[in-house]
Scaffold this motif. Sequence first.
Motif, PDB file in Angstrom:
ATOM      1  N   GLY A  60       0.810  -1.217   0.000  1.00  0.00           N
ATOM      2  CA  GLY A  60       0.000   0.000   0.000  1.00  0.00           C
ATOM      3  C   GLY A  60       0.838   1.260   0.000  1.00  0.00           C
ATOM      4  N   ILE A  61       1.880   1.280   0.837  1.00  0.00           N
ATOM      5  CA  ILE A  61       2.773   2.451   0.894  1.00  0.00           C
ATOM      6  C   ILE A  61       3.478   2.640  -0.447  1.00  0.00           C
ATOM      7  CG2 ILE A  61       4.877   3.349   1.973  1.00  0.00           C
ATOM      8  CD1 ILE A  61       2.860   3.507   4.047  1.00  0.00           C
ATOM      9  N   PHE A  62       3.889   1.535  -1.065  1.00  0.00           N
ATOM     10  CA  PHE A  62       4.550   1.633  -2.366  1.00  0.00           C
ATOM     11  C   PHE A  62       3.625   2.281  -3.388  1.00  0.00           C
ATOM     12  CE2 PHE A  62       5.498   0.180  -6.615  1.00  0.00           C
ATOM     13  CZ  PHE A  62       6.847   0.434  -6.720  1.00  0.00           C
ATOM     14  N   ALA A  63       2.394   1.788  -3.485  1.00  0.00           N
ATOM     15  CA  ALA A  63       1.462   2.294  -4.492  1.00  0.00           C
ATOM     16  C   ALA A  63       1.111   3.763  -4.242  1.00  0.00           C
ATOM     17  CB  ALA A  63       0.198   1.445  -4.512  1.00  0.00           C
ATOM     18  N   LEU A  64       0.850   4.114  -2.987  1.00  0.00           N
ATOM     19  CA  LEU A  64       0.507   5.505  -2.678  1.00  0.00           C
ATOM     20  C   LEU A  64       1.684   6.448  -2.923  1.00  0.00           C
ATOM     21  CD1 LEU A  64      -1.659   5.140   0.541  1.00  0.00           C
ATOM     22  CD2 LEU A  64      -2.394   5.957  -1.695  1.00  0.00           C
ATOM     23  N   THR A  65       2.885   6.019  -2.542  1.00  0.00           N
ATOM     24  CA  THR A  65       4.056   6.874  -2.716  1.00  0.00           C
ATOM     25  C   THR A  65       4.398   7.042  -4.191  1.00  0.00           C
ATOM     26  OG1 THR A  65       4.900   6.084  -0.597  1.00  0.00           O
ATOM     27  CG2 THR A  65       6.451   7.238  -2.023  1.00  0.00           C
ATOM     28  N   CYS A  86      11.860   3.039  -1.817  1.00  0.00           N
ATOM     29  CA  CYS A  86      12.509   3.521  -0.602  1.00  0.00           C
ATOM     30  C   CYS A  86      11.497   3.614   0.540  1.00  0.00           C
ATOM     31  CB  CYS A  86      13.174   4.865  -0.860  1.00  0.00           C
ATOM     32  SG  CYS A  86      13.958   5.577   0.593  1.00  0.00           S
ATOM     33  N   ALA A  87      10.324   4.145   0.259  1.00  0.00           N
ATOM     34  CA  ALA A  87       9.288   4.260   1.290  1.00  0.00           C
ATOM     35  C   ALA A  87       8.854   2.877   1.784  1.00  0.00           C
ATOM     36  CB  ALA A  87       8.090   5.037   0.752  1.00  0.00           C
ATOM     37  N   ALA A  88       8.699   1.930   0.866  1.00  0.00           N
ATOM     38  CA  ALA A  88       8.321   0.569   1.256  1.00  0.00           C
ATOM     39  C   ALA A  88       9.436  -0.079   2.066  1.00  0.00           C
ATOM     40  CB  ALA A  88       8.004  -0.262   0.017  1.00  0.00           C
ATOM     41  N   GLY A  89      10.675   0.180   1.695  1.00  0.00           N
ATOM     42  CA  GLY A  89      11.804  -0.342   2.461  1.00  0.00           C
ATOM     43  C   GLY A  89      11.857   0.228   3.865  1.00  0.00           C
ATOM     44  N   LEU A  90      11.507   1.495   4.003  1.00  0.00           N
ATOM     45  CA  LEU A  90      11.454   2.096   5.339  1.00  0.00           C
ATOM     46  C   LEU A  90      10.439   1.374   6.213  1.00  0.00           C
ATOM     47  CD1 LEU A  90      11.676   5.910   4.550  1.00  0.00           C
ATOM     48  CD2 LEU A  90      13.391   4.515   5.695  1.00  0.00           C
ATOM     49  N   VAL A  91       9.293   1.004   5.634  1.00  0.00           N
ATOM     50  CA  VAL A  91       8.276   0.267   6.385  1.00  0.00           C
ATOM     51  C   VAL A  91       8.833  -1.081   6.836  1.00  0.00           C
ATOM     52  CG1 VAL A  91       6.019  -0.859   6.208  1.00  0.00           C
ATOM     53  CG2 VAL A  91       6.348   1.406   5.260  1.00  0.00           C
ATOM     54  N   ALA A  92       9.559  -1.750   5.957  1.00  0.00           N
ATOM     55  CA  ALA A  92      10.152  -3.037   6.328  1.00  0.00           C
ATOM     56  C   ALA A  92      11.180  -2.857   7.445  1.00  0.00           C
ATOM     57  CB  ALA A  92      10.804  -3.685   5.110  1.00  0.00           C
ATOM     58  N   GLY A  93      11.936  -1.773   7.386  1.00  0.00           N
ATOM     59  CA  GLY A  93      12.942  -1.522   8.418  1.00  0.00           C
ATOM     60  C   GLY A  93      12.348  -1.129   9.750  1.00  0.00           C
ATOM     61  N   ILE A  99      17.391   1.985  12.826  1.00  0.00           N
ATOM     62  CA  ILE A  99      17.497   3.011  11.786  1.00  0.00           C
ATOM     63  C   ILE A  99      18.444   2.552  10.682  1.00  0.00           C
ATOM     64  CG2 ILE A  99      18.301   5.348  11.316  1.00  0.00           C
ATOM     65  CD1 ILE A  99      17.090   6.180  13.957  1.00  0.00           C
ATOM     66  N   ALA A 100      19.499   1.849  11.039  1.00  0.00           N
ATOM     67  CA  ALA A 100      20.441   1.359  10.028  1.00  0.00           C
ATOM     68  C   ALA A 100      19.748   0.392   9.062  1.00  0.00           C
ATOM     69  CB  ALA A 100      21.623   0.679  10.696  1.00  0.00           C
ATOM     70  N   LYS A 101      18.930  -0.495   9.599  1.00  0.00           N
ATOM     71  CA  LYS A 101      18.212  -1.437   8.729  1.00  0.00           C
ATOM     72  C   LYS A 101      17.151  -0.726   7.908  1.00  0.00           C
ATOM     73  CE  LYS A 101      19.118  -5.485  11.503  1.00  0.00           C
ATOM     74  NZ  LYS A 101      18.573  -6.517  12.387  1.00  0.00           N
ATOM     75  N   MET A 102      16.543   0.328   8.472  1.00  0.00           N
ATOM     76  CA  MET A 102      15.575   1.115   7.699  1.00  0.00           C
ATOM     77  C   MET A 102      16.260   1.752   6.496  1.00  0.00           C
ATOM     78  SD  MET A 102      13.414   3.023  10.709  1.00  0.00           S
ATOM     79  CE  MET A 102      12.701   4.202   9.600  1.00  0.00           C
ATOM     80  N   CYS A 103      17.434   2.327   6.725  1.00  0.00           N
ATOM     81  CA  CYS A 103      18.161   2.982   5.629  1.00  0.00           C
ATOM     82  C   CYS A 103      18.618   1.957   4.596  1.00  0.00           C
ATOM     83  CB  CYS A 103      19.359   3.754   6.188  1.00  0.00           C
ATOM     84  SG  CYS A 103      18.870   5.169   7.194  1.00  0.00           S
ATOM     85  N   ALA A 104      19.104   0.806   5.076  1.00  0.00           N
ATOM     86  CA  ALA A 104      19.552  -0.235   4.152  1.00  0.00           C
ATOM     87  C   ALA A 104      18.383  -0.775   3.326  1.00  0.00           C
ATOM     88  CB  ALA A 104      20.220  -1.364   4.920  1.00  0.00           C
TER      89      ALA A 104
END
Length: 152
Positions: A60-65, A86-93, A99-104
């Motif tokens: 959902g975040i991917f599609a909206l972003t 990137c936004a979807a990856g932030l959700v996974a992190g 924060i390091a895993k969110m950025c990765a």
Amino acid sequence: MTAHENNDCLYDAVKTTAIAGSLGLVISAMQNTVQKHTEGAKGVLTRTGGTVGLFAAMGGIFALTECASKSVRGENDAINAGIAGCAAGLVAGVKTHSIAKMCAACAGVGATMFAYEYSGAFKGALSGKSLEEKKAHRDSFFKGYTKGEEQA
């Protein structure tokens, strides 16, 4: 952005959320089968059900972003998919509380989605273009490169 385009964005987001949530349900079922417990089939939702929510949220975040990026930038290109990835990856992190895993995850998912869209969904960016358009693309990519530099 018109109201019609806005409804299309919401429709795409709901559709993508449902599809990603369904994939999350399949992954959750696989996780449930390899774990030892006495829950049985209900363990899909009680023990590993967070996977369903995570996948649905990421979709959902991917599609909206992606839709918001397309609207703000005014262009429909691979950069929108990179931003949305990137936004979807932030959700996974966020699930890992790091924060390091969110950025990765942001960099990894964003780069992967950018590459996928840029490649033309694995068809190639030059798919469906004429020979003249392909030659113009090659020439613009290799501008400044001459045969003399190749031999040096």
